[in-house]
Design an enzyme around this catalytic site. Structure first.
Site, short mmCIF file in Angstrom:
data_model
loop_
_atom_site.label_atom_id
_atom_site.label_comp_id
_atom_site.label_asym_id
_atom_site.label_seq_id
_atom_site.Cartn_x
_atom_site.Cartn_y
_atom_site.Cartn_z
N LEU A 11 4.46 68.56 27.90
CA LEU A 11 3.04 67.44 28.47
C LEU A 11 2.09 69.27 28.48
CD1 LEU A 11 0.89 65.99 30.19
CD2 LEU A 11 2.05 66.29 32.05
N ALA A 61 9.34 69.09 35.75
CA ALA A 61 10.24 68.68 36.43
C ALA A 61 11.24 68.99 35.85
CB ALA A 61 9.48 67.22 36.45
N TYR A 82 16.78 60.02 38.32
CA TYR A 82 15.66 60.43 38.73
C TYR A 82 14.54 59.80 39.14
CZ TYR A 82 12.05 61.34 35.10
OH TYR A 82 10.48 61.61 34.49
N THR A 139 6.28 59.15 37.63
CA THR A 139 7.34 58.79 36.23
C THR A 139 6.76 56.59 36.75
OG1 THR A 139 9.45 58.17 35.26
CG2 THR A 139 8.81 58.93 37.74
N ASP A 174 8.79 79.55 39.19
CA ASP A 174 9.46 78.32 39.50
C ASP A 174 9.38 77.54 41.11
OD1 ASP A 174 11.62 77.13 39.96
OD2 ASP A 174 13.18 78.28 39.19
N1 LIG Z 1 9.16 62.78 29.31
C1 LIG Z 1 8.79 61.44 29.67
O1 LIG Z 1 8.55 60.35 29.05
C2 LIG Z 1 8.02 61.35 30.82
C3 LIG Z 1 7.81 60.11 31.28
C4 LIG Z 1 7.64 59.42 33.07
C5 LIG Z 1 7.55 60.86 33.44
N2 LIG Z 1 7.06 62.46 32.94
C6 LIG Z 1 6.83 63.07 33.89
O2 LIG Z 1 5.63 63.75 32.69
C7 LIG Z 1 5.86 65.13 33.28
C8 LIG Z 1 6.17 66.12 32.65
O3 LIG Z 1 7.39 65.89 31.28
P1 LIG Z 1 7.23 66.63 30.59
O4 LIG Z 1 8.34 65.79 29.61
O5 LIG Z 1 6.90 67.31 30.23
O6 LIG Z 1 8.86 67.35 30.60
P2 LIG Z 1 9.29 68.67 29.82
O7 LIG Z 1 9.34 68.60 27.94
O8 LIG Z 1 11.04 68.19 29.87
O9 LIG Z 1 8.57 69.33 30.80
C9 LIG Z 1 9.41 69.80 31.42
C10 LIG Z 1 8.99 71.28 31.82
O10 LIG Z 1 9.31 71.55 33.74
C11 LIG Z 1 9.99 73.11 34.02
N3 LIG Z 1 10.30 72.82 35.27
C12 LIG Z 1 12.11 72.65 34.98
N4 LIG Z 1 12.07 72.09 36.80
C13 LIG Z 1 10.94 73.54 37.32
C14 LIG Z 1 10.76 74.44 38.39
N5 LIG Z 1 11.47 74.20 39.14
N6 LIG Z 1 9.92 75.02 37.87
C15 LIG Z 1 9.25 75.74 37.38
N7 LIG Z 1 9.05 74.62 36.19
C16 LIG Z 1 10.09 73.69 35.60
C17 LIG Z 1 10.85 72.75 32.54
O11 LIG Z 1 11.61 74.38 32.33
P3 LIG Z 1 12.97 74.20 31.33
O12 LIG Z 1 12.63 73.50 30.20
O13 LIG Z 1 12.93 75.52 31.42
O14 LIG Z 1 14.16 73.69 32.14
C18 LIG Z 1 9.62 72.48 31.69
O15 LIG Z 1 8.93 73.26 30.85
C19 LIG Z 1 7.18 65.50 34.92
O16 LIG Z 1 6.26 64.80 36.15
C20 LIG Z 1 7.69 64.12 34.16
O17 LIG Z 1 8.76 63.24 35.47
C21 LIG Z 1 8.04 62.11 31.67
#
Ligand SMILES: NC(=O)c1ccc[n+]([C@@H]2O[C@H](COP(=O)([O-])OP(=O)(O)OC[C@H]3O[C@@H](n4cnc5c(N)ncnc54)[C@H](OP(=O)(O)O)[C@@H]3O)[C@@H](O)[C@H]2O)c1
Length: 293
Positions: free
Chosen positions: A14, A61, A126, A102, A37
């Site tokens: 995202l 996240a 989660y 989520t 972070d």
């Molecule tokens: N993917 C889905 O299907 C889905 C569904 C419902 C809701 N969401 C929500 O949508 C949002 C975006 O998700 P996404 O799919 O883009 O997830 P993602 O691809 O896993 O991206 C999450 C990012 O957050 C970073 N991160 C983790 N811990 C951190 C910290 N302490 N400080 C700063 N950055 C940190 C991660 O870095 P690293 O890779 O280095 O850990 C990663 O770059 C999240 O809030 C998620 O809960 C996603």
């Protein structure tokens, strides 16, 4: 003057869609985990303060749903404590916070799409850690906007669409869960909804965003296969078998029904819902263009 908007978690799927779709109405500053972070409160205020944002969008996240069942501390650090620190920092700096959450805050027992104020009851760590994050954000910064979403995919990162494309190219037969129902969400459309929220300073509270329509994971897989074949992203069609979730056991229990009601988002963000299948076509075209580059 253009508002400065910081995208936190800019390296995720995202986060990358947000940075790519930032329009000329804002000054977008991307911050990956290496740069900012959210679980480190000491550096947050100093770093954010130096960037002087009007708005912060939190796309960071801990998103490994199954791993969260055993890696509980890390999940709560990323999804509850981190957002709490970020909201406190925004409150100190007078910045707005848009926080992403989520559909897994719900238990999937509802007979109709979940409204933003529907009762929550997460089934796993989660969802519990994300719900605690929402509550911490609301408490520290009552003006925050929380956008819940689900089933997110994009040309970036790891997601169901990219996994299916790989498995469909490798295997003759696939089994996909047919009794869990929700709505896929193209990361680009979600990013656009967050940008629409970012330029509406008076909006706060809880909102929902996914694409329009409803399907099961099996329906989604069938559509991925058909659309990928027509775009030439796949050259063969495996047999895709529908199976019940009990035949695909995972460490985390998932809601059987996670359709979100988006009516208030469509109204307040002045956006139209686009059907998930149309968005899937757009994402696959984007992926093809990216692969052809
Ligand atoms: N993917 C889905 O299907 C889905 C569904 C419902 C809701 N969401 C929500 O949508 C949002 C975006 O998700 P996404 O799919 O883009 O997830 P993602 O691809 O896993 O991206 C999450 C990012 O957050 C970073 N991160 C983790 N811990 C951190 C910290 N302490 N400080 C700063 N950055 C940190 C991660 O870095 P690293 O890779 O280095 O850990 C990663 O770059 C999240 O809030 C998620 O809960 C996603």
């Amino acid at each position: 003057m253009k508002p400065t908007v910081i995208v936190v978690g800019a390296g995720g799927q995202l986060g990358q869609e947000l940075v790519r779709s930032a329009g000329s109405a804002v000054k977008c500053i991307a911050q990956s985990r290496m740069q900012l972070d959210i679980s480190d409160p000491a550096q947050l205020v100093a770093k954010l303060g130096a960037l002087a944002p009007q708005v912060v969008i939190n796309a960071a996240a801990y998103t490994a749903v199954d791993a969260a069942e055993s890696d509980v501390e890390a999940a709560w650090r990323g999804n509850s404590e981190g957002p709490a620190h970020l909201a406190q920092a925004c409150a100190e700096l007078g910045a707005r916070l848009i926080h992403v959450s989520t559909d897994f805050v719900f238990d999937g027992e509802s007979p109709h799409p979940y409204l933003p104020d529907a009762p929550t009851n997460p089934l796993g760590e989660y969802g519990r850690s994300k719900l605690a994050g929402e509550q911490a954000v609301r408490q520290a910064l009552p003006t925050a906007l929380i956008m819940r979403t689900g089933w997110v995919y994009s040309r970036y990162g790891n997601n169901f669409v990219k996994t299916m494309l790989r498995l469909m190219a490798e295997r003759d037969e696939l089994a996909v869960v047919a009794d869990q129902v929700g709505t896929p969400t193209w990361g680009r459309g979600l990013a656009e909804s967050l940008w629409a929220a970012a330029v509406r300073p008076n909006l706060s509270g809880t909102y929902h965003w996914s694409d329009a329509g409803v399907c099961s994971w099996y329906d989604f897989a069938m559509a991925i296969c058909e659309e990928a074949l027509s775009l030439g992203l796949l050259t063969r069609s495996p047999t895709i078998r529908p199976i019940p979730a009990v035949d695909y056991p995972t460490p985390a229990q998932r809601p059987a029904y996670s359709v979100l009601d988006k009516t208030s988002s469509w109204r307040d963000l002045e956006l139209e819902g686009v059907h998930w299948r149309q968005q899937l076509r757009s994402m696959l075209a984007d992926l093809k263009e990216f692969q052809d580059e």
